[in-house]
Scaffold this motif. Structure first.
Motif, mmCIF file in Angstrom:
data_model
loop_
_atom_site.group_PDB
_atom_site.id
_atom_site.type_symbol
_atom_site.label_atom_id
_atom_site.label_comp_id
_atom_site.label_asym_id
_atom_site.label_seq_id
_atom_site.Cartn_x
_atom_site.Cartn_y
_atom_site.Cartn_z
ATOM 1 N N UNK A 52 -1.517 3.409 8.618
ATOM 2 C CA UNK A 52 -0.425 3.386 7.838
ATOM 3 C C UNK A 52 -0.596 3.177 6.494
ATOM 4 N N UNK A 53 -1.150 2.063 6.263
ATOM 5 C CA UNK A 53 -1.438 1.727 4.758
ATOM 6 C C UNK A 53 -1.997 2.822 3.990
ATOM 7 N N UNK A 54 -3.036 3.336 4.528
ATOM 8 C CA UNK A 54 -3.892 4.379 3.974
ATOM 9 C C UNK A 54 -2.948 5.747 3.601
ATOM 10 N N UNK A 55 -1.971 5.748 4.341
ATOM 11 C CA UNK A 55 -1.052 6.837 4.539
ATOM 12 C C UNK A 55 -0.041 6.719 3.084
ATOM 13 N N UNK A 56 0.402 5.453 3.081
ATOM 14 C CA UNK A 56 1.319 4.905 2.275
ATOM 15 C C UNK A 56 0.795 5.112 0.893
ATOM 16 N N UNK A 59 0.668 8.542 -0.177
ATOM 17 C CA UNK A 59 1.840 9.201 -0.884
ATOM 18 C C UNK A 59 2.285 8.445 -2.128
ATOM 19 N N UNK A 60 2.294 7.158 -1.980
ATOM 20 C CA UNK A 60 2.680 6.307 -3.175
ATOM 21 C C UNK A 60 2.018 6.572 -4.323
ATOM 22 N N UNK A 61 0.567 6.598 -4.164
ATOM 23 C CA UNK A 61 0.126 6.807 -5.672
ATOM 24 C C UNK A 61 0.328 8.358 -6.154
ATOM 25 N N UNK A 62 0.385 9.229 -5.573
ATOM 26 C CA UNK A 62 0.866 10.674 -6.125
ATOM 27 C C UNK A 62 2.350 10.459 -6.639
ATOM 28 N N UNK A 63 3.181 9.763 -5.579
ATOM 29 C CA UNK A 63 4.674 9.904 -6.167
ATOM 30 C C UNK A 63 4.753 9.103 -7.421
ATOM 31 N N UNK A 65 2.585 8.640 -9.607
ATOM 32 C CA UNK A 65 1.684 9.086 -10.771
ATOM 33 C C UNK A 65 1.807 10.581 -10.892
ATOM 34 N N UNK A 66 2.929 10.973 -11.425
ATOM 35 C CA UNK A 66 3.305 12.535 -11.339
ATOM 36 C C UNK A 66 4.214 13.265 -10.635
ATOM 37 N N UNK A 67 4.647 12.297 -9.401
ATOM 38 C CA UNK A 67 5.820 12.678 -8.841
ATOM 39 C C UNK A 67 5.569 13.764 -7.595
ATOM 40 N N UNK A 68 4.364 14.035 -7.471
ATOM 41 C CA UNK A 68 3.683 15.217 -6.408
ATOM 42 C C UNK A 68 2.722 14.551 -5.774
ATOM 43 N N UNK A 69 2.791 14.977 -4.291
ATOM 44 C CA UNK A 69 1.637 15.002 -3.476
ATOM 45 C C UNK A 69 1.053 16.364 -3.653
ATOM 46 N N UNK A 70 -0.200 16.678 -3.068
ATOM 47 C CA UNK A 70 -0.884 17.949 -3.422
ATOM 48 C C UNK A 70 0.046 18.781 -2.636
ATOM 49 N N UNK A 86 10.412 9.173 -13.142
ATOM 50 C CA UNK A 86 9.518 8.925 -12.129
ATOM 51 C C UNK A 86 9.911 7.811 -11.337
ATOM 52 N N UNK A 87 9.340 7.735 -10.034
ATOM 53 C CA UNK A 87 9.714 6.896 -9.178
ATOM 54 C C UNK A 87 8.708 5.624 -9.171
ATOM 55 N N UNK A 88 9.056 4.483 -8.829
ATOM 56 C CA UNK A 88 8.183 3.295 -9.088
ATOM 57 C C UNK A 88 7.609 2.879 -7.500
ATOM 58 N N UNK A 89 6.725 1.950 -7.282
ATOM 59 C CA UNK A 89 6.252 1.447 -6.064
ATOM 60 C C UNK A 89 7.142 1.208 -4.982
#
Length: 135
Positions: A52-56, A59-63, A65-70, A86-89
């Motif tokens: 769950x942490x890995x998944x977050x 998603x969190x890093x992409x959101x 840092x640029x607002x988009x997952x792949x 841009x959204x924050x953590x």
């Protein structure tokens, strides 16, 4: 800015699901030696929490840092605040957590966008974010 439709959003979610599952394989390979090379069992709470942490973090890093997952990038979708910033953590955490709730009730939180006048999901409302088309 235009809002993405249901099918486009669903396609991005499915794309990201494949990426996250692949990431889970790598993440599992990294910690498997710490479990004596044995498979994790249902009594080990650490493993699902770890995934769950890995998944977050994915998603969190992409959101943030640029607002988009792949998947969102492939389908030209961007997540931003209501005022197009841009959204924050913290918002990423709220969005991710609320998305889990949205999907856990048979996807009703995601399907909500079909009846919402602004095409927003529960996790959009709870995290004060919106999806936009980047074309």
């Amino acid at each position: 800015m235009a809002r993405p439709g249901f099918i486009r959003c669903l396609a991005a979610v499915i794309y990201d699901l494949f990426l996250v599952v692949a990431l889970w394989f790598v993440a599992t390979a990294l910690i498997l030696p710490f479990n004596a090379g044995q498979a994790f069992n249902s009594r080990q709470l650490f493993y699902p929490v770890y995934l769950l942490i890995v998944s977050f973090l994915f998603h969190g890093w992409f959101w943030t840092h640029g607002g988009q997952t792949l998947g969102q990038k492939a389908w030209k979708i961007k997540v931003l605040t209501f005022d197009y910033k841009p959204i924050n953590w913290l918002q990423a955490l709220l969005r991710f957590s609320a998305a889990i709730v949205s999907w856990s009730v048979f996807g009703l939180g995601f399907l909500w966008m079909l009846v919402d006048k602004d095409k927003q999901t529960w996790h959009d409302y709870l995290s004060k974010t919106k999806l936009f088309v980047t074309e």
